[in-house]
Design a protein around this motif. Structure first.
Motif: not given
Length: 232
Positions: A158-168
């Motif tokens: 697995n490799f982390y990429i720069g896509l994420f879910v911000a808080k709320e």
């Protein structure tokens, strides 16, 4: 003998004295002389204003340039060994595109695939410290390139990429690029939307280019950093 003519002054009683009319002294009006300016003064003022505007534009451009070049400068400070190849076809007067030794270039970007593992926050901080960021994938061509690179030795899952879910908030990229669901490469059934699965990884065992999984951000995985290639 000629008769003698006698003149006599006759005064009448109760005769009023002749009125005396007082005329105020004539006041001299002050003379108004129009103030004269040199003919060249308006031109000088216009020239000064033009120079001030020009200086402001230059300062603004310099500030924008330095901000836009912060990442390449930090990248250059971190690495002493570089690998360069021609940026354009032969026969042109353009330069070369360079990436740090051990990074892999695609188009105008350099990519670092780590062998060590960190959680998502630490991964982003590590990339930032090298003058880069967790990768932002903007096209299918870029996704295909990375899908080939993650299968190269040494094998990592697995490799982390720069896509994420911000808080709320909605899903987003680390550089504020809007997330476009039509240009995403999720595995079948993903994103699953599990509890606290706010980060994204590329899953290397997947055989297709659709290899994204949503994941918890606390797990220690490898990472892909991206930086703009340096042109010389």
């Amino acid at each position: 003998m000629a008769s003698e003519i006698t003149y006599a002054e006759v005064k009448f009683k109760n005769e009023s004295p002749a009125p005396v009319v007082k005329v105020p002294p004539e006041t001299k009006k002050p003379e108004h002389h129009p103030q004269k300016y040199p003919l060249w003064l308006p031109w000088l003022i216009s020239l000064l204003l033009l120079l001030v505007c020009f200086a402001l534009v230059v300062v603004l451009l310099v500030v924008l340039f330095w901000h836009s070049s912060d990442q390449p400068r930090v990248l250059q400070q971190q690495f002493s060994e570089w690998k360069c190849d021609s940026a354009v076809p032969q026969g042109t007067d353009r330069g070369w595109m360079c990436c740090p030794e051990g990074w892999r270039r695609f188009q105008r970007s350099c990519y670092f695939l780590s062998s060590d593992k960190m959680n998502w926050t630490e991964s982003q901080q590590n990339c930032t410290g090298m003058g880069s960021q967790l990768v932002v994938i903007n096209s299918k061509a870029e996704q295909e390139f990375l899908s080939k690179q993650i299968k190269r030795s040494p094998q990592r899952k697995n490799f982390y990429i720069g896509l994420f879910v911000a808080k709320e908030g909605p899903r987003q990229w680390v550089d504020k690029t809007p997330y476009n669901v039509t240009a995403a490469f999720w595995r079948k059934g993903e994103p699953s939307g599990g509890q606290d699965e706010n980060c994204t990884v590329i899953y290397s065992p997947e055989k297709t280019v659709n290899n994204w999984n949503d994941s918890g951000c606390v797990w220690n995985f490898s990472r892909i950093c991206e930086a703009a290639a340096v042109t010389v």
